[in-house]
Motif scaffolding. Structure first.
Motif, PDB file in Angstrom:
ATOM      1  N   GLU A 185       0.831  -1.211   0.000  1.00 42.79           N
ATOM      2  CA  GLU A 185       0.000   0.000   0.000  1.00 42.79           C
ATOM      3  C   GLU A 185       0.864   1.258   0.000  1.00 42.79           C
ATOM      4  O   GLU A 185       0.586   2.221  -0.719  1.00 42.79           O
ATOM      5  N   ILE A 186       1.938   1.255   0.794  1.00 41.64           N
ATOM      6  CA  ILE A 186       2.856   2.395   0.819  1.00 41.64           C
ATOM      7  C   ILE A 186       3.446   2.608  -0.568  1.00 41.64           C
ATOM      8  O   ILE A 186       3.485   3.731  -1.081  1.00 41.64           O
TER       9      ILE A 186
ATOM     10  N   CYS B  35      14.468   8.353  -3.134  1.00 43.27           N
ATOM     11  CA  CYS B  35      14.293   8.637  -1.720  1.00 43.27           C
ATOM     12  C   CYS B  35      14.400   7.327  -0.942  1.00 43.27           C
ATOM     13  O   CYS B  35      14.553   6.261  -1.534  1.00 43.27           O
ATOM     14  N   SER B  36      14.311   7.415   0.364  1.00 39.35           N
ATOM     15  CA  SER B  36      14.189   6.219   1.185  1.00 39.35           C
ATOM     16  C   SER B  36      12.873   6.316   1.948  1.00 39.35           C
ATOM     17  O   SER B  36      12.407   7.407   2.259  1.00 39.35           O
ATOM     18  N   ILE B  37      12.288   5.171   2.200  1.00 38.51           N
ATOM     19  CA  ILE B  37      11.058   5.108   2.983  1.00 38.51           C
ATOM     20  C   ILE B  37      11.333   4.181   4.155  1.00 38.51           C
ATOM     21  O   ILE B  37      11.685   3.018   3.963  1.00 38.51           O
TER      22      ILE B  37
ATOM     23  N   THR C 163       2.472  -2.533  11.273  1.00 39.39           N
ATOM     24  CA  THR C 163       3.509  -2.004  10.391  1.00 39.39           C
ATOM     25  C   THR C 163       3.162  -0.556  10.083  1.00 39.39           C
ATOM     26  O   THR C 163       2.055  -0.264   9.618  1.00 39.39           O
ATOM     27  N   LEU C 164       4.112   0.362  10.326  1.00 39.76           N
ATOM     28  CA  LEU C 164       3.848   1.792  10.175  1.00 39.76           C
ATOM     29  C   LEU C 164       4.906   2.465   9.311  1.00 39.76           C
ATOM     30  O   LEU C 164       6.084   2.094   9.356  1.00 39.76           O
ATOM     31  N   LEU C 165       4.484   3.474   8.578  1.00 40.17           N
ATOM     32  CA  LEU C 165       5.412   4.345   7.867  1.00 40.17           C
ATOM     33  C   LEU C 165       6.028   5.279   8.905  1.00 40.17           C
ATOM     34  O   LEU C 165       5.321   5.962   9.639  1.00 40.17           O
ATOM     35  N   ILE C 166       7.356   5.297   8.986  1.00 37.73           N
ATOM     36  CA  ILE C 166       8.046   6.152   9.948  1.00 37.73           C
ATOM     37  C   ILE C 166       8.378   7.498   9.316  1.00 37.73           C
ATOM     38  O   ILE C 166       8.030   8.547   9.834  1.00 37.73           O
ATOM     39  N   GLU C 167       9.071   7.455   8.181  1.00 44.68           N
ATOM     40  CA  GLU C 167       9.444   8.693   7.501  1.00 44.68           C
ATOM     41  C   GLU C 167       9.903   8.388   6.081  1.00 44.68           C
ATOM     42  O   GLU C 167      10.211   7.261   5.746  1.00 44.68           O
ATOM     43  N   CYS C 168       9.959   9.440   5.296  1.00 43.21           N
ATOM     44  CA  CYS C 168      10.491   9.379   3.938  1.00 43.21           C
ATOM     45  C   CYS C 168      11.625  10.397   3.876  1.00 43.21           C
ATOM     46  O   CYS C 168      11.450  11.537   4.299  1.00 43.21           O
ATOM     47  N   ASN C 169      12.796   9.957   3.418  1.00 44.74           N
ATOM     48  CA  ASN C 169      13.959  10.839   3.369  1.00 44.74           C
ATOM     49  C   ASN C 169      14.376  11.093   1.930  1.00 44.74           C
ATOM     50  O   ASN C 169      14.489  10.162   1.123  1.00 44.74           O
ATOM     51  N   ASP C 170      14.625  12.332   1.619  1.00 45.79           N
ATOM     52  CA  ASP C 170      15.030  12.709   0.276  1.00 45.79           C
ATOM     53  C   ASP C 170      16.409  12.149  -0.050  1.00 45.79           C
ATOM     54  O   ASP C 170      17.297  12.105   0.806  1.00 45.79           O
ATOM     55  N   ALA C 171      16.598  11.726  -1.293  1.00 45.81           N
ATOM     56  CA  ALA C 171      17.848  11.070  -1.706  1.00 45.81           C
ATOM     57  C   ALA C 171      19.062  11.980  -1.610  1.00 45.81           C
ATOM     58  O   ALA C 171      20.176  11.492  -1.433  1.00 45.81           O
ATOM     59  N   TYR C 172      18.865  13.284  -1.727  1.00 45.29           N
ATOM     60  CA  TYR C 172      20.036  14.169  -1.708  1.00 45.29           C
ATOM     61  C   TYR C 172      20.805  14.074  -0.394  1.00 45.29           C
ATOM     62  O   TYR C 172      21.962  14.446  -0.320  1.00 45.29           O
ATOM     63  N   SER C 173      20.157  13.537   0.640  1.00 45.57           N
ATOM     64  CA  SER C 173      20.827  13.473   1.934  1.00 45.57           C
ATOM     65  C   SER C 173      21.040  12.043   2.434  1.00 45.57           C
ATOM     66  O   SER C 173      21.350  11.837   3.594  1.00 45.57           O
TER      67      SER C 173
END
Length: 119
Positions: free
Chosen positions: A47-48, A62-64, A74-84
């Motif tokens: 679903e995510i 990005c990372s999820i 099961t939970l979505l914690i965060e999404c991080n942009d690939a530049y970092s």
């Protein structure tokens, strides 16, 4: 779309972050109670990913991060942009392509390393 997972241990330093490209890559990650299926709900992950794919303005890379609660949710914690993002074991040229894709998107420039145009 290629999806790679990076897993990190709950217990600090149990193992270093690891790129997961197939089920076999989960071997040796520890703390999986002999059955890595126990830790997450695959339907939530699907679903995510479905919602991410449908997002018109999604980042090219990005990372999820997901987590599993003590009661098994099961939970979505965060999404991080690939530049970092750090490489976390990605092959160097794949990591370079990941960064190039996102920075090209941010700067609204052609991604000269976009492999899709050569297929």
């Amino acid at each position: 779309m290629v999806c790679r997972l990076v897993v990190k241990p709950v217990e600090s330093k149990k193992f270093t972050g690891k790129v997961i490209s197939s089920i076999k890559d989960l071997i040796g990650c520890g703390a999986y109670n002999e059955d890595w299926h126990y830790n997450y709900d695959a339907e939530v992950l699907d679903e995510i990913m479905d919602q991410f794919i449908e997002w018109d303005k999604r980042p090219m890379a990005c990372s999820i991060d997901i987590g599993v609660t003590k009661d098994g949710r099961t939970l979505l914690i965060e999404c991080n942009d690939a530049y970092s993002l750090g490489a976390y074991g990605l092959v160097d040229y794949k990591y370079a392509k990941l960064l190039s894709a996102r920075w090209s998107q941010l700067l609204e420039r052609e991604d000269v390393f976009d492999y899709r145009k050569y297929q």
